[in-house]
Scaffold this motif. Structure first.
Motif, short mmCIF file in Angstrom:
data_model
loop_
_atom_site.label_atom_id
_atom_site.label_comp_id
_atom_site.label_asym_id
_atom_site.label_seq_id
_atom_site.Cartn_x
_atom_site.Cartn_y
_atom_site.Cartn_z
N VAL A 175 0.83 -1.20 0.00
CA VAL A 175 0.00 0.00 0.00
C VAL A 175 0.87 1.26 0.00
O VAL A 175 0.60 2.23 -0.72
CB VAL A 175 -0.96 -0.02 1.21
CG1 VAL A 175 -1.63 1.35 1.41
CG2 VAL A 175 -2.02 -1.10 1.04
N ILE A 176 1.94 1.25 0.80
CA ILE A 176 2.83 2.41 0.85
C ILE A 176 3.52 2.65 -0.49
O ILE A 176 3.67 3.79 -0.95
CB ILE A 176 3.88 2.23 1.97
CG1 ILE A 176 3.19 2.30 3.33
CG2 ILE A 176 4.97 3.29 1.87
CD1 ILE A 176 2.46 3.60 3.61
N GLN A 177 3.93 1.58 -1.15
CA GLN A 177 4.54 1.73 -2.48
C GLN A 177 3.55 2.36 -3.46
O GLN A 177 3.93 3.18 -4.30
CB GLN A 177 5.02 0.37 -2.98
CG GLN A 177 6.25 -0.14 -2.25
CD GLN A 177 6.57 -1.59 -2.55
OE1 GLN A 177 5.83 -2.27 -3.25
NE2 GLN A 177 7.66 -2.08 -1.99
N LEU A 178 2.29 1.97 -3.32
CA LEU A 178 1.25 2.55 -4.17
C LEU A 178 1.08 4.04 -3.87
O LEU A 178 0.98 4.87 -4.79
CB LEU A 178 -0.06 1.80 -3.96
CG LEU A 178 -1.30 2.31 -4.70
CD1 LEU A 178 -1.05 2.34 -6.20
CD2 LEU A 178 -2.50 1.43 -4.37
N LEU A 179 1.06 4.39 -2.60
CA LEU A 179 0.94 5.80 -2.23
C LEU A 179 2.14 6.60 -2.72
O LEU A 179 2.00 7.75 -3.15
CB LEU A 179 0.80 5.95 -0.71
CG LEU A 179 -0.49 5.40 -0.09
CD1 LEU A 179 -0.47 5.57 1.43
CD2 LEU A 179 -1.73 6.07 -0.68
N ASN A 180 3.32 6.00 -2.67
CA ASN A 180 4.51 6.66 -3.20
C ASN A 180 4.36 6.96 -4.68
O ASN A 180 4.74 8.04 -5.17
CB ASN A 180 5.74 5.77 -2.99
CG ASN A 180 6.66 6.29 -1.92
OD1 ASN A 180 6.68 7.48 -1.63
ND2 ASN A 180 7.44 5.41 -1.33
N GLU A 181 3.81 6.00 -5.43
CA GLU A 181 3.61 6.21 -6.86
C GLU A 181 2.61 7.32 -7.11
O GLU A 181 2.81 8.17 -7.99
CB GLU A 181 3.13 4.91 -7.52
CG GLU A 181 2.97 5.05 -9.03
CD GLU A 181 2.78 3.72 -9.74
OE1 GLU A 181 2.56 3.74 -10.96
OE2 GLU A 181 2.86 2.67 -9.08
N ILE A 182 1.53 7.34 -6.33
CA ILE A 182 0.52 8.39 -6.48
C ILE A 182 1.14 9.75 -6.17
O ILE A 182 0.88 10.74 -6.86
CB ILE A 182 -0.68 8.10 -5.56
CG1 ILE A 182 -1.44 6.86 -6.08
CG2 ILE A 182 -1.62 9.30 -5.48
CD1 ILE A 182 -2.42 6.28 -5.10
N ASN A 183 1.99 9.81 -5.17
CA ASN A 183 2.70 11.05 -4.83
C ASN A 183 3.59 11.51 -5.99
O ASN A 183 3.73 12.71 -6.24
CB ASN A 183 3.52 10.84 -3.57
CG ASN A 183 4.33 12.05 -3.16
OD1 ASN A 183 5.56 12.00 -3.07
ND2 ASN A 183 3.68 13.17 -2.90
N VAL A 199 7.44 4.98 8.63
CA VAL A 199 7.88 6.37 8.74
C VAL A 199 9.40 6.47 8.71
O VAL A 199 9.97 7.30 7.98
CB VAL A 199 7.33 6.99 10.05
CG1 VAL A 199 7.93 8.39 10.28
CG2 VAL A 199 5.81 7.07 10.01
N ASN A 200 10.07 5.61 9.46
CA ASN A 200 11.54 5.68 9.53
C ASN A 200 12.21 5.27 8.24
O ASN A 200 13.30 5.77 7.91
CB ASN A 200 12.04 4.81 10.67
CG ASN A 200 11.67 5.37 12.04
OD1 ASN A 200 11.28 6.53 12.16
ND2 ASN A 200 11.78 4.55 13.07
N THR A 201 11.60 4.36 7.49
CA THR A 201 12.20 3.88 6.25
C THR A 201 12.02 4.89 5.12
O THR A 201 12.95 5.12 4.33
CB THR A 201 11.58 2.53 5.84
OG1 THR A 201 11.79 1.58 6.89
CG2 THR A 201 12.22 2.01 4.56
N LEU A 202 10.86 5.52 5.03
CA LEU A 202 10.59 6.42 3.91
C LEU A 202 11.34 7.75 4.00
O LEU A 202 11.61 8.38 2.99
CB LEU A 202 9.08 6.68 3.77
CG LEU A 202 8.40 5.87 2.67
CD1 LEU A 202 8.48 4.37 2.93
CD2 LEU A 202 6.97 6.30 2.47
#
Length: 226
Positions: A175-183, A199-202
């Motif tokens: 899900v986070i990878q998807l949000l990154n792409e949308i960003n 949070v710490n990884t991104l």
């Protein structure tokens, strides 16, 4: 894109936000973190004008949310997509129909709806599940459906309230990878979360709320709550 100026919100004698000032620029990806009751969800609810501040000023683009008339709230909400921890999918609609509903509200033609829904469902990798109902989906598939529904109308801002809270770690990272792409499209993302590892990884901007106040605001931050 988003501006809070000395914003406070009270619910009776409870202070949910206390003199909060912040600016989020177009295209940013911002984490809002803090303990339960810190004011994270209140901040997001103010942005959609589900609730209004007790004092202060809030702007989204050129729209002043403290002065906007009720009739103009739907126009504001077309600029903002929202994703929730519990998905908030409609039990009696298929994946395709959940996402199509957003475009129906925007007055798109059947042909436009068909093309845009197919495009977004393929993008979030659930096109093959398009005819299933929410009860037939895994948690990750349900959240991807919710994200597709939130972004198919091409909002300027995506608000995510604990979107990975009910997901296992592997699914959460998808899900986070998807949000990154949308960003990466230029969509501004504001995500409230308790997920320290994400949070710490991104290493994105992190705003820490404590007891309704901004405790810290780091451009490349970590999940730190003391």
């Amino acid at each position: 894109m988003i501006l809070f100026e000395s914003v406070s919100k009270k619910f009776g004698s409870t202070i949910a936000l206390d003199d909060v000032s912040l600016e989020i620029k177009q295209g940013e990806f911002v984490f809002i973190v803090g303990p339960s009751g810190a004011g994270k969800s209140t901040l997001l609810r103010i942005l959609t004008r589900e609730i209004v501040p007790s004092s202060g000023r809030v702007k989204v683009g050129e729209m002043d949310l403290t002065k906007i008339k009720d009739k103009n709230v739907p126009h504001l909400r077309r600029k903002i997509g929202v994703v929730f921890q519990d998905f908030k999918l409609l039990d009696d609609r298929t994946v395709f129909e959940q996402v199509a509903l957003t475009l129906e509200v925007l007055g798109k033609t059947d042909e436009e709806i068909g093309k845009q829904v197919e495009h977004i469902l393929k993008l979030v990798e659930i096109w093959g599940r398009r005819n299933l109902f929410p009860r037939q989906l895994s948690g990750g598939e349900a959240q991807r459906t919710a994200i597709a529904r939130a972004v198919v109308g091409k909002p300027d801002i995506l608000l995510a309230d604990e979107p990975t809270g009910d997901l296992d770690l592997k699914t959460a990272w998808g899900v986070i990878q998807l949000l990154n792409e949308i960003n990466s499209w230029g969509t501004t993302i504001v995500m409230a979360t308790h997920n320290q590892e994400i949070v710490n990884t991104l290493k994105r901007r992190v705003i820490v709320l404590k007891r309704g106040k901004i405790a810290s605001d780091s451009k490349v931050g970590k999940y730190t709550i003391h």
